[in-house]
Structures are given as C-alpha cells and as structure tokens.
Design an enzyme around this catalytic site. Structure first.
Site, PDB file in Angstrom:
ATOM      1  N   MET A  26      -1.548  -1.104 -10.053  1.00 48.06           N
ATOM      2  CA  MET A  26      -1.300  -1.560 -11.426  1.00 48.06           C
ATOM      3  C   MET A  26      -1.081  -3.065 -11.413  1.00 48.06           C
ATOM      4  O   MET A  26      -0.350  -3.576 -10.572  1.00 48.06           O
ATOM      5  CB  MET A  26      -0.046  -0.901 -12.015  1.00 48.06           C
ATOM      6  CG  MET A  26      -0.128   0.575 -12.258  1.00 48.06           C
ATOM      7  SD  MET A  26       1.477   1.241 -12.807  1.00 48.06           S
ATOM      8  CE  MET A  26       2.359   1.301 -11.223  1.00 48.06           C
ATOM      9  N   HIS A  27      -1.687  -3.756 -12.345  1.00 44.01           N
ATOM     10  CA  HIS A  27      -1.313  -5.149 -12.580  1.00 44.01           C
ATOM     11  C   HIS A  27      -0.010  -5.135 -13.377  1.00 44.01           C
ATOM     12  O   HIS A  27       0.046  -4.602 -14.482  1.00 44.01           O
ATOM     13  CB  HIS A  27      -2.393  -5.876 -13.381  1.00 44.01           C
ATOM     14  CG  HIS A  27      -3.622  -6.188 -12.590  1.00 44.01           C
ATOM     15  ND1 HIS A  27      -3.627  -7.105 -11.558  1.00 44.01           N
ATOM     16  CD2 HIS A  27      -4.880  -5.711 -12.673  1.00 44.01           C
ATOM     17  CE1 HIS A  27      -4.845  -7.169 -11.047  1.00 44.01           C
ATOM     18  NE2 HIS A  27      -5.614  -6.342 -11.694  1.00 44.01           N
ATOM     19  N   GLU A 169     -13.625   0.759 -12.226  1.00 47.79           N
ATOM     20  CA  GLU A 169     -13.144   0.235 -13.513  1.00 47.79           C
ATOM     21  C   GLU A 169     -13.988  -0.893 -14.104  1.00 47.79           C
ATOM     22  O   GLU A 169     -13.503  -1.657 -14.931  1.00 47.79           O
ATOM     23  CB  GLU A 169     -11.677  -0.223 -13.401  1.00 47.79           C
ATOM     24  CG  GLU A 169     -10.672   0.836 -13.743  1.00 47.79           C
ATOM     25  CD  GLU A 169     -10.488   1.906 -12.662  1.00 47.79           C
ATOM     26  OE1 GLU A 169      -9.909   2.949 -12.989  1.00 47.79           O
ATOM     27  OE2 GLU A 169     -10.911   1.720 -11.513  1.00 47.79           O
ATOM     28  N   HIS A 257     -13.120  -0.611 -18.441  1.00 46.22           N
ATOM     29  CA  HIS A 257     -12.223  -1.101 -19.485  1.00 46.22           C
ATOM     30  C   HIS A 257     -12.928  -1.224 -20.832  1.00 46.22           C
ATOM     31  O   HIS A 257     -12.279  -1.201 -21.880  1.00 46.22           O
ATOM     32  CB  HIS A 257     -11.617  -2.446 -19.085  1.00 46.22           C
ATOM     33  CG  HIS A 257     -10.630  -2.339 -17.967  1.00 46.22           C
ATOM     34  ND1 HIS A 257      -9.560  -1.484 -17.986  1.00 46.22           N
ATOM     35  CD2 HIS A 257     -10.559  -2.991 -16.766  1.00 46.22           C
ATOM     36  CE1 HIS A 257      -8.870  -1.598 -16.867  1.00 46.22           C
ATOM     37  NE2 HIS A 257      -9.453  -2.504 -16.112  1.00 46.22           N
ATOM     38  N   ARG A 316       1.241   4.912 -13.518  1.00 44.54           N
ATOM     39  CA  ARG A 316       2.295   4.740 -14.526  1.00 44.54           C
ATOM     40  C   ARG A 316       3.480   5.700 -14.368  1.00 44.54           C
ATOM     41  O   ARG A 316       4.603   5.337 -14.737  1.00 44.54           O
ATOM     42  CB  ARG A 316       1.690   4.831 -15.924  1.00 44.54           C
ATOM     43  CG  ARG A 316       0.703   3.699 -16.209  1.00 44.54           C
ATOM     44  CD  ARG A 316      -0.053   3.928 -17.500  1.00 44.54           C
ATOM     45  NE  ARG A 316      -0.767   5.191 -17.481  1.00 44.54           N
ATOM     46  CZ  ARG A 316      -1.236   5.804 -18.561  1.00 44.54           C
ATOM     47  NH1 ARG A 316      -1.040   5.268 -19.749  1.00 44.54           N
ATOM     48  NH2 ARG A 316      -1.887   6.934 -18.464  1.00 44.54           N
ATOM     49  N   GLN A 344       2.202   1.511 -24.254  1.00 43.88           N
ATOM     50  CA  GLN A 344       2.752   0.474 -25.121  1.00 43.88           C
ATOM     51  C   GLN A 344       3.417  -0.677 -24.371  1.00 43.88           C
ATOM     52  O   GLN A 344       3.350  -1.818 -24.825  1.00 43.88           O
ATOM     53  CB  GLN A 344       3.750   1.100 -26.112  1.00 43.88           C
ATOM     54  CG  GLN A 344       3.085   1.984 -27.144  1.00 43.88           C
ATOM     55  CD  GLN A 344       4.085   2.566 -28.126  1.00 43.88           C
ATOM     56  OE1 GLN A 344       5.075   1.928 -28.490  1.00 43.88           O
ATOM     57  NE2 GLN A 344       3.850   3.782 -28.549  1.00 43.88           N
ATOM     58  N   ALA A 389      17.095   5.012 -29.432  1.00 47.56           N
ATOM     59  CA  ALA A 389      18.049   3.938 -29.115  1.00 47.56           C
ATOM     60  C   ALA A 389      19.410   4.519 -28.751  1.00 47.56           C
ATOM     61  O   ALA A 389      20.023   4.144 -27.740  1.00 47.56           O
ATOM     62  CB  ALA A 389      18.171   2.982 -30.304  1.00 47.56           C
ATOM     63  N   LYS A 426       0.219  13.709 -29.029  1.00 43.93           N
ATOM     64  CA  LYS A 426       1.471  13.022 -28.701  1.00 43.93           C
ATOM     65  C   LYS A 426       2.552  13.999 -28.222  1.00 43.93           C
ATOM     66  O   LYS A 426       3.744  13.691 -28.271  1.00 43.93           O
ATOM     67  CB  LYS A 426       1.978  12.225 -29.911  1.00 43.93           C
ATOM     68  CG  LYS A 426       1.138  11.000 -30.233  1.00 43.93           C
ATOM     69  CD  LYS A 426       1.846  10.075 -31.203  1.00 43.93           C
ATOM     70  CE  LYS A 426       1.107   8.758 -31.341  1.00 43.93           C
ATOM     71  NZ  LYS A 426       1.827   7.795 -32.197  1.00 43.93           N
ATOM     72  N   GLY A 645      16.318   0.629 -34.936  1.00 49.29           N
ATOM     73  CA  GLY A 645      15.898   0.407 -36.316  1.00 49.29           C
ATOM     74  C   GLY A 645      17.029  -0.055 -37.213  1.00 49.29           C
ATOM     75  O   GLY A 645      16.792  -0.758 -38.196  1.00 49.29           O
ATOM     76  N   ASP A 653       9.362   1.888 -33.590  1.00 43.90           N
ATOM     77  CA  ASP A 653       9.151   1.214 -32.312  1.00 43.90           C
ATOM     78  C   ASP A 653      10.112   1.783 -31.274  1.00 43.90           C
ATOM     79  O   ASP A 653      11.210   1.277 -31.067  1.00 43.90           O
ATOM     80  CB  ASP A 653       9.376  -0.290 -32.488  1.00 43.90           C
ATOM     81  CG  ASP A 653       8.949  -1.093 -31.258  1.00 43.90           C
ATOM     82  OD1 ASP A 653       8.703  -0.479 -30.210  1.00 43.90           O
ATOM     83  OD2 ASP A 653       8.865  -2.325 -31.373  1.00 43.90           O
TER      84      ASP A 653
END
Length: 668
Positions: A26-27, A169, A257, A316, A344, A389, A426, A645, A653
C-alpha cells in the site's frame, strides 16, 4: 473456527513464512511527513508484532520518473538505503519479515509530483493523468530494466527479506504487456511474446542481480478489466514464463486504476476475484497469492483449504487492525476491527495527495504519538450519543481506565451507521458495530439505551466530564410546500417510520441521497440474486422471465441546485456509485432551482423553463445542523467536549466522527 491451513508454514524461495497471510503493498505516504520514515518504520513494525506472515512495502521507485515524488519511498540511489534500513531494523526487532516492492508507475506517474515527464511503452495518455507520456527508446528500456535489478540489490543490502516486482495494476510492466497501451512494432511490442518480453527481462535481471537464494515475488495482473487488453490465455502463459524466469511466487493483482469495474470497494463481494488466482495456480508450480476483498482470516482459511491459492494477501485489513492475524490465531474474531472497504481514509487520501489513514482506525500513521496511555486521574465520564464518534470515545476512554457511561436516546447503538448498513453494498458497516459492541462489553462500559441526557441529570449523577456526541438534526430547506403530508425526512425513511411511494423525488443529491436511492431500489427486488441463480440453473425461468416477475421499478429523481451529484462520496468510489444508480434508472437533475412542492411532485426551474418532477413521495436529504444544545447547556457547569456531527454538521462523515472520538478519548 480453528485456523489450520493459515498457520501452516510455507517457503517462498529460501524464506520460511510462519503463516500464509501477507500484508499487501500500500502507498501510505508517511515518508513525506516530518520524521516520516520513522513513522513508516513504526507502522510496519506494529504489523510485524501483529504476526503478519510477510509485509510488502508500498512501491519504492526504481527511477525518479517512475515514482510518486521525492518525499516518497525510493530505491534508485545508494543514499536511499539509509532510510530503508530504519524500516528493516524495526521490523526485524519485532520478529517480522518484510519485502520491498520494486515500482515504476510508467504513464501513471504524475509530472507535478516527480518533476519528470512520465514514460511508457507508447505515447498514450492515461485517463487518470493530465500529462501524456513520452515513449521509451530502446536504450531507455535497457536502462529501466537494469534499474529494477539495481533497486533489488539495494533492497537486499538494506536488509529486506525479499523483493516484489510490481507488474500489475496498470503500472509500467503491465503497460508493456497489454495491447491497449503497447502499440510498438519493435522487439518490445507487437505480438504477445514481444509484449511480454519487458516483464520477463525484468524478472530475469532481478534474479541475476540478487542470486539464486534471494526470494523474489512477482505481482502480475491476473485480469486487467480493460476492454481489449491481455487475454486470460496470455495471462496464464505469462505466469509460466515468470516461473521459468526464476520467480519464487506470483502475487495475482486485479484491475487497473483506470478500470471502470470496481475491484476493492465495499460493493465488491468478499473474495470476488479469488477465481483468478486459482486459474494461475493451476498452471504453475510455485506459490500463488490471492488478493482483493479478503478481510477475515476465516475466509482466508476456506480459500487455502479449497486449494484456490497458497497464500492470501490482505492490505487494508492491516490498516483497520494491525493485530488481525494474532487475534484470529487466538480465536478472538469478534475483537477484530474489520476493514469495511470504504476507501475513504486510505485510497481517497492517497489520490488526494494526503497520507493514508483508516476510517475505523485513525491510529494508523500515529502509532507512536497516539499510543494509548493509562489515565493519570481516572474519572467518571458520560458519553452522550452512541454514534460512531461516541462509540470510539467511549472505547478509548475505557481502555485508558476511566469509568464510562454511554447515554443514547434511541434503543440501539450505532447512530447513523445504522442507516449506512441498510444500504446494498454497505453491509460491512455491520462489522464496525459488532466490533464496538464487543469492545465496550469487554471494557465494562455501561450503556443506557432510551436515555435522553439532560444537563441537570448529568450534574446530579456526579459525572466529572461529559463528551457530547449527539450528532445532527436533518435540515428542512425553505421551499414552499415542504410541510405537505407526502414530504418526509431521510431519517424517517431509514428508520422505517414512513411508507415510500412508487415515484420518488429526493431533495438533495449528496451521499445520503445516493444511499437512499440504493436502499429504495433494493426494496423493489422480488427475487434475490441467489434465487435468480437457482432458477437459471434449473431452467425454471429464463432471465427475461425473471425480469417479468419483478414489479415495475421505482422511479427516483435526485435533485440538486448545484452542478455535482454525490458530493461527500470518496474519489475512488463516487464514479461506481453514480454509475450503478444510472444503470438502475435514477435520474439526476442538477443546476436547477426549486419553485415549490405540490401534491403532485416538485416544481423546478431549469434553464428558465419550469418542470414538474412527479412524486408520490418527496424525501428531504438536504444536509443537517449540529445537535449541540446539550453542549451549550453544560458549559460553565461541567467540563464538556463536543465531537462528531454535534461539533460540525455536514455530509455524514464517519471518518471525522471516529477520529474526533479517538482524539477526545486520549485527552481526558
């Protein structure tokens, strides 16, 4: 489930790995920060302590024009070796093993980062790069091949246990192999054998440079997902050529990519591309590594037991939880902070020129300064709100020794994560909620559901500090008719409080509106994919017949005053989300003004023409305001912190919310 095959040792050349889980390349970009190489070394060492069988670094450029810019990891100068030795030293002290990835981006390299014109087999501009590449001459090709070899020598001298040649890639080696990007008619292009020559010569030269005993992995493209690119027959032939060239293992990459097919996003089913690695494994005798959307060691165990690959690469998942291997070895699966493939904070950050982190684990890249330290003074702390949160704040506070009580006005934890996990594609958000439930129970956090906290009650109960994580309140825009009976808020739809009609107009076209559209489209499916597969297999119905059995699909309109749809979605996933909605008939109307909402729909004006958007149901998804009244009520009465929030409203977010919770948990 007992993991046996995962923890069966395996040889890659002369290197013995204690298990078959590899942390893929991973970068992450920590190198460009102050003290960045030390950060990078700490990052890898933490994963070594977590028992990764082998770690592969992010790509290290073999030439400056093929890199990611000066601050990134490089291996084209002798002076690069000093920084690289910091990494190998710390990983070895943690009893880990690490390979350096030899990297050349080719036409994907950005001139604004490297200062050089990108180079490629042919002068064809990549759709993801604003600069057209320069075609490599014959002497430059030879120089580039030698650069891979010299980079491998430097990696070996720097203490790396192996090297991985990046040939997947859509990077330079892959560009030579594909007829889409290689239009040459000399000895380096044309028929397959000439297109394959560059990659094979790199493999041979690296082997010659490091000797017969040093392990070399070749990351090859298993499937490009680019129209008219390398065929599967050619791919398998290339795999055999690499084995003959002396490679010790083949790591099978998926997609370019620039491909328009999702490969690692949350919408991609787990293990969707293992079949590609399996095909490669059937034609070679060296170890083959499967990758892409594998985020659970029990899943990896099944892949290995079925003989579909010899090792499994996870990238990841090691961001989300550095200890995933160790926890799984100890059968503590519920304690794993699972990667949800949201992109994200990892890929989206890298493509925006930021350093990588992780939505569910903001500790990434901050392993040293954010190490959890016991609280100097243990306190009784109230966390009001059990969204992302609040959950993260409570977890960190409890881990540091505080007595934590969560107060949540609804009857379930999760806040607006409960909205996200309902959306098709999701479902991984369920893993995040499972993780928090497990951690809070393990840490002894008291959770009070159906409890609306007040300033008076918090003060009376003797809380010493309060964290307000009460989230947001949906905003109702000032549009005539917004109070009509068929106008509802997005939260009412997610909470199943209202019935939605056949024709829907959504006021707003951000991330929430996109999620709503997917949710409403899912409700229209009368036959699941599994049932459809069964019906096709037994020829009970043709595909056409299956379509006829479905009710007519909902008609959905997404409306936005501005120009862009899907703002708030990540750069690497937005295109796929919008493409999916478009294929399902969702109409996206932008650059318009609202006139009024009527019983028949939404009257808009676009280019000075009025138009009625018909709607049985109008859903308002036009942003939110902070629910911060408790924070203001507590000021001057108790030490109080506001996060998520409640501190800053906007598009939902979870990344910022969890980071806020993690930060406040460390300062109380």
């Amino acid at each position: 489930m007992r993991l046996t095959k995962v923890f069966e040792p395996i040889q890659i050349g002369s290197l013995t790995l204690p298990n078959r889980i590899m942390m893929g390349s991973m970068h992450v970009g920590f190198e460009k920060l102050e003290d960045g190489v030390n950060r990078l070394a700490a990052f890898y060492a933490e994963r070594a302590r977590g028992e990764a069988g082998l770690i592969v670094t992010g790509g290290a450029a073999v030439l400056p024009e093929g890199g990611m810019g000066e601050p990134y990891c490089n291996v084209f100068r002798d002076e690069d070796m000093e920084a690289l030795r910091l990494i190998t030293t710390q990983v070895h002290e943690a009893k880990g093993r690490i390979a350096l990835q030899l990297f050349h981006a080719g036409r994907y390299a950005h001139k604004e980062q490297t200062g050089y014109d990108p180079v490629a087999p042919s002068p064809l501009q990549a759709p993801i790069n604003r600069t057209k590449p320069r075609e490599l001459g014959a002497e430059e090709i030879e120089f580039t091949i030698q650069a891979f070899a010299e980079g491998a020598i430097r990696a070996k001298k720097s203490g790396f246990d192996a090297v991985e040649i990046m040939g997947s890639e859509g990077y330079l080696i892959n560009q030579f192999l594909s007829p889409v990007t290689n239009k040459r008619d000399d000895e380096w292009g044309g028929d397959f054998s000439r297109r394959a020559r560059f990659g094979v010569e790199v493999a041979k030269r690296v082997r010659q440079a490091v000797g017969t005993d040093y392990p070399i992995i070749f990351r090859m493209s298993g499937i490009d997902l680019i129209p008219d690119s390398t065929t599967m027959e050619e791919t398998l032939l290339f795999a055999r050529m690499l084995e003959q060239a002396g490679m010790d293992a083949l790591n099978v990459g998926i997609g370019w990519h620039e491909s328009r097919v999702p490969t690692i996003a949350m919408m991609v089913p787990r293990g969707a591309y293992v079949w590609v690695a399996q095909q490669v494994k059937e034609v070679v005798g060296i170890p083959v590594i499967a990758s892409n959307r594998i985020n659970d060691l029990r899943q990896a165990e099944a892949i290995l037991q079925e003989g579909r690959s010899d090792l499994v690469s996870m990238a990841r998942p090691f961001l989300a939880d550095s200890q995933i291997v160790r926890k799984s070895r100890e059968s503590r699966y519920d304690e794993v902070n699972t990667c949800i493939a949201c992109n994200q904070a990892c890929l989206d950050h890298i493509f925006d020129g930021k350093v990588a982190s992780c939505l569910v684990n903001p500790l990434v890249g901050r392993e040293q300064e954010w190490a959890v330290a016991p609280a100097v003074t243990r306190k009784k702390v109230a966390v009001v709100g059990a969204g992302p949160a609040g959950l993260e704040a409570a977890r960190v506070l409890a881990e540091r020794g505080h007595r934590v009580v969560i107060m949540e006005k609804s009857w379930q934890i999760g806040g607006q994560l409960n909205y996200a996990r309902q959306v098709p594609g999701k479902e991984e958000f369920n893993e995040t909620l499972r993780y928090y439930k497990t951690q809070l129970n393990k840490l002894g956090v008291e959770i009070r559901l159906g409890c609306a906290a007040t300033a008076d009650a918090l003060e009376a109960e003797g809380f010493e500090e309060v964290v307000v994580a009460t989230g947001v309140i949906p905003r109702l825009p000032e549009i005539t008719g917004v109070d009509l009976a068929h106008v509802v808020r997005y939260d009412q739809v997610f909470d199943r409080q209202v019935k939605v009609g056949r024709t829907v107009a959504i006021v707003g076209a951000g991330g929430i509106a996109c999620d709503l559209s997917h949710l409403l489209l899912k409700e229209e499916e009368s036959i699941t994919p599994q049932v459809a597969k069964y019906l096709r297999e037994y020829q009970i119905l043709t595909e056409t017949g299956i379509e006829l059995m479905k009710p007519s699909k909902r008609k959905i309109y997404m409306l936005r005053r501005g120009k862009h749809v899907g703002t708030g979605l990540g750069k690497t996933t937005r295109w796929a989300v919008l493409d999916s909605l478009g294929r399902h008939g969702v109409e996206m109307i932008t650059q318009m003004t609202y006139k009024k909402i009527t019983p028949d729909g939404v009257l808009i004006s676009q280019q000075d023409e009025e138009r009625l958007i018909p709607a049985d149901t109008v859903i308002v998804a036009a942003g939110a305001t902070s629910n911060d009244s408790l924070f203001h009520a507590l000021q001057g009465r108790l030490p109080v912190h506001v996060i998520g929030g409640a501190r800053e409203a906007g598009e939902l977010d979870a990344k910022r919310a969890i980071r806020d919770g993690s930060e406040v948990g460390r300062i109380i």
